[in-house]
Write a protein that holds these residues in place. Structure first.
Motif, PDB file in Angstrom:
ATOM      1  N   UNK A  20       0.818  -1.227   0.000  1.00 24.91           N
ATOM      2  CA  UNK A  20       0.000   0.000   0.000  1.00 24.91           C
ATOM      3  C   UNK A  20       0.847   1.270   0.000  1.00 24.91           C
ATOM      4  N   UNK A  21       2.076   1.150   0.510  1.00 27.86           N
ATOM      5  CA  UNK A  21       2.931   2.354   0.599  1.00 27.86           C
ATOM      6  C   UNK A  21       3.514   2.730  -0.760  1.00 27.86           C
ATOM      7  N   UNK A  22       3.424   1.808  -1.745  1.00 27.38           N
ATOM      8  CA  UNK A  22       3.976   2.127  -3.077  1.00 27.38           C
ATOM      9  C   UNK A  22       3.081   3.167  -3.760  1.00 27.38           C
ATOM     10  N   UNK A  23       3.660   4.010  -4.609  1.00 29.66           N
ATOM     11  CA  UNK A  23       2.858   5.028  -5.296  1.00 29.66           C
ATOM     12  C   UNK A  23       1.942   4.399  -6.354  1.00 29.66           C
ATOM     13  N   UNK A  24       1.028   5.182  -6.906  1.00 32.46           N
ATOM     14  CA  UNK A  24       0.158   4.659  -7.980  1.00 32.46           C
ATOM     15  C   UNK A  24       0.923   4.686  -9.295  1.00 32.46           C
ATOM     16  N   UNK A  25       1.592   5.805  -9.541  1.00 25.62           N
ATOM     17  CA  UNK A  25       2.369   5.925 -10.795  1.00 25.62           C
ATOM     18  C   UNK A  25       3.470   4.872 -10.806  1.00 25.62           C
ATOM     19  N   UNK A  26       3.707   4.321 -12.007  1.00 27.05           N
ATOM     20  CA  UNK A  26       4.691   3.235 -12.146  1.00 27.05           C
ATOM     21  C   UNK A  26       6.048   3.658 -11.583  1.00 27.05           C
ATOM     22  N   UNK A  27       6.616   2.784 -10.749  1.00 26.03           N
ATOM     23  CA  UNK A  27       7.924   3.041 -10.135  1.00 26.03           C
ATOM     24  C   UNK A  27       8.845   1.870 -10.455  1.00 26.03           C
ATOM     25  N   UNK A  28      10.112   2.009 -10.073  1.00 21.55           N
ATOM     26  CA  UNK A  28      11.081   0.914 -10.273  1.00 21.55           C
ATOM     27  C   UNK A  28      11.568   0.534  -8.880  1.00 21.55           C
ATOM     28  N   UNK A  29      11.099  -0.651  -8.419  1.00 21.08           N
ATOM     29  CA  UNK A  29      11.171  -1.025  -6.999  1.00 21.08           C
ATOM     30  C   UNK A  29      12.196  -2.143  -6.782  1.00 21.08           C
ATOM     31  N   UNK A  30      13.160  -1.916  -5.885  1.00 20.32           N
ATOM     32  CA  UNK A  30      14.098  -2.971  -5.475  1.00 20.32           C
ATOM     33  C   UNK A  30      13.410  -3.715  -4.330  1.00 20.32           C
ATOM     34  N   UNK A  31      12.887  -4.885  -4.649  1.00 18.23           N
ATOM     35  CA  UNK A  31      12.120  -5.661  -3.677  1.00 18.23           C
ATOM     36  C   UNK A  31      13.062  -6.702  -3.074  1.00 18.23           C
ATOM     37  N   UNK A  32      13.708  -6.340  -1.952  1.00 19.58           N
ATOM     38  CA  UNK A  32      14.793  -7.176  -1.386  1.00 19.58           C
ATOM     39  C   UNK A  32      14.282  -7.941  -0.173  1.00 19.58           C
ATOM     40  N   UNK A  33      13.168  -8.657  -0.378  1.00 15.46           N
ATOM     41  CA  UNK A  33      12.604  -9.375   0.778  1.00 15.46           C
ATOM     42  C   UNK A  33      12.524 -10.871   0.498  1.00 15.46           C
ATOM     43  N   UNK A  34      13.188 -11.321  -0.568  1.00 16.41           N
ATOM     44  CA  UNK A  34      13.207 -12.758  -0.867  1.00 16.41           C
ATOM     45  C   UNK A  34      11.981 -13.182  -1.646  1.00 16.41           C
ATOM     46  N   UNK A  35      11.764 -14.500  -1.699  1.00 14.35           N
ATOM     47  CA  UNK A  35      10.737 -14.999  -2.626  1.00 14.35           C
ATOM     48  C   UNK A  35       9.440 -15.395  -1.922  1.00 14.35           C
ATOM     49  N   UNK A  36       9.451 -15.395  -0.567  1.00 15.43           N
ATOM     50  CA  UNK A  36       8.283 -15.958   0.107  1.00 15.43           C
ATOM     51  C   UNK A  36       7.092 -15.017   0.140  1.00 15.43           C
ATOM     52  N   UNK A  37       7.262 -13.743  -0.203  1.00 16.17           N
ATOM     53  CA  UNK A  37       6.137 -12.800  -0.076  1.00 16.17           C
ATOM     54  C   UNK A  37       5.869 -12.044  -1.363  1.00 16.17           C
ATOM     55  N   UNK A  38       6.146 -12.639  -2.512  1.00 11.00           N
ATOM     56  CA  UNK A  38       6.025 -11.879  -3.767  1.00 11.00           C
ATOM     57  C   UNK A  38       4.578 -11.718  -4.218  1.00 11.00           C
ATOM     58  N   UNK A  39       3.729 -12.705  -3.898  1.00  4.77           N
ATOM     59  CA  UNK A  39       2.359 -12.676  -4.471  1.00  4.77           C
ATOM     60  C   UNK A  39       1.613 -11.407  -4.051  1.00  4.77           C
ATOM     61  N   UNK A  40       1.875 -10.909  -2.836  1.00  9.35           N
ATOM     62  CA  UNK A  40       1.131  -9.719  -2.379  1.00  9.35           C
ATOM     63  C   UNK A  40       1.363  -8.526  -3.316  1.00  9.35           C
ATOM     64  N   UNK A  41       2.562  -8.503  -3.946  1.00  6.78           N
ATOM     65  CA  UNK A  41       2.888  -7.339  -4.784  1.00  6.78           C
ATOM     66  C   UNK A  41       2.213  -7.410  -6.159  1.00  6.78           C
ATOM     67  N   UNK A  42       1.571  -8.547  -6.442  1.00  4.17           N
ATOM     68  CA  UNK A  42       0.829  -8.650  -7.719  1.00  4.17           C
ATOM     69  C   UNK A  42      -0.338  -7.660  -7.725  1.00  4.17           C
ATOM     70  N   UNK A  43      -0.694  -7.136  -6.554  1.00  3.42           N
ATOM     71  CA  UNK A  43      -1.773  -6.129  -6.457  1.00  3.42           C
ATOM     72  C   UNK A  43      -1.324  -4.808  -7.092  1.00  3.42           C
ATOM     73  N   UNK A  44      -0.011  -4.651  -7.302  1.00  3.56           N
ATOM     74  CA  UNK A  44       0.516  -3.411  -7.913  1.00  3.56           C
ATOM     75  C   UNK A  44       1.390  -3.799  -9.116  1.00  3.56           C
TER      76      UNK A  44
END
Ligand code: 3Y8
Ligand code: NAP
Length: 246
Positions: A121-145
């Motif tokens: 939810x903290x990510x902006x609406x406009x397309x960003x380039x995100x370094x998601x450094x939390x591993x592979x176990x929680x990726x599905x939640x980010x499919x919402x953005x």
């Protein structure tokens, strides 16, 4: 006779394993088996879950474990919770070996969240380039953005297709360094970093890089685990081991 179960999987666990091995301690190192080829340890090592609290309790008994040191990651909340329940039931002394949470410095631009959803939810609406450094176990939640481009750093190449339409995968195992992370983030034109408040040195490089590049960091706070004694250094754990009754 002291016999230690060391629940590992972090830089701190590896440091403690080295000291225990050098001292000739009777100890077993335990990995969850999350990665294909975990770093080898100088102690006899077991890999894989115990089978919940029950499985861990049975293991403590079968292996005549006299002390448990929980040196797992601050986000390994299930393992830490199980260890508290199993050790309380068995009357086995337990301590956690944990590094303090990172604190933001004056030049840091952190956005605090207390869970993965909060980070999405903290990510902006406009397309960003995100370094998601939390591993592979929680990726599905980010499919919402899906509008963002995600840079993922994983220990092993993903077996299944990723749940994110725009993603670049970097296969790497920490500990990482600030120069390497700065270069990585510049090459990928990163605008936001998402991190777990892992603490310690092994994962801190990306925070230094973000500060130097003036980028915001969405910082996910640690999950709750039941109260147990927490030690902050190898020396404190060694003192606890020598002073706690067998
Ligand atoms: C299997 C043991 C050592 C231990 C090194 C630390 C530092 C490097 C940085 C980024 C963040 C992330 C991730 C990360 C780091 C240390 C430490 C730490 C983060 C190994 C290891 C195991 C794991 C499991 C793995 C998770 C994943 C998390 C990648 C070994 C290398 C993102 C967390 O593929 C998977 O399923 C990976 C799963 C849990 C988080 C996740 O949810 O995906 N760590 N990491 C342990 C086991 O089997 O019991 O394989 O050798 C250990 C380390 N990872 O030896 O010096 O101490 O924190 N690990 C996070 O901390 O933010 C990467 O990219 O900056
Ligand atoms: P978790 O969600 O707390 O644990 C889930 C289950 O994995 C546990 O209930 C247990 O299975 C098994 N498990 C976890 N750690 C174990 C260990 N050291 N030895 C044996 N079994 C273990 O754990 P996680 O977040 O997936 O982390 C797994 C491992 O990776 C941990 O050892 C942790 O130190 C390491 N690690 C995690 C992170 C992270 O971001 N989560 C980062 C770096 C390293 P049973 O219930 O069957 O016993």
């Amino acid at each position: 006779m002291t016999r230690i179960l060391l629940l590992g999987g972090t830089t701190e666990a590896s440091a403690l394993a080295k000291t225990l091995a050098e001292g000739g301690a009777d100890a077993v190192f335990s990995y969850a088996g999350r990665t294909a080829k975990p770093v080898s340890q100088p102690l006899p090592t077991r890999v894989g879950g115990f089978g919940g609290v029950e499985g861990l309790s049975a293991y403590l008994k079968a292996e005549s474990i006299t002390h448990v040191v929980d040196a797992t990651h601050p986000f390994a909340a299930q393992m830490s919770t199980n260890a508290v329940h199993a050790c309380t039931a068995a009357g086995t002394p337990l301590c956690a070996f944990e590094r303090p949470a990172w604190q933001a410095g004056k030049d840091d631009r952190w956005i605090h969240t207390d869970c993965i959803e909060g980070a999405v939810n903290a990510l902006p609406t406009a397309a960003a380039r995100v370094f998601l450094a939390i591993g592979k176990q929680n990726l599905t939640q980010f499919a919402a953005k899906p509008q963002h481009h995600y840079l993922l750093r994983l220990v092993d190449a993903p077996e299944a297709p990723l749940p994110l339409p725009h993603a670049t995968v970097e296969i790497a195992r920490g500990p990482f360094d600030a120069a390497g992370d700065t270069g990585l983030m510049q090459r990928h034109g990163i605008t936001h970093v998402i991190a777990k408040n892992a603490g310690g040195a092994g994962a801190a490089a990306k925070l230094t890089a973000a500060r130097d590049l003036g980028l915001p960091v969405i910082m996910i706070g640690r999950p709750q685990v039941p109260v147990r004694p927490i030690k902050g250094s190898v020396a404190e754990v060694m003192a606890w081991l020598s002073h706690s009754p067998v």
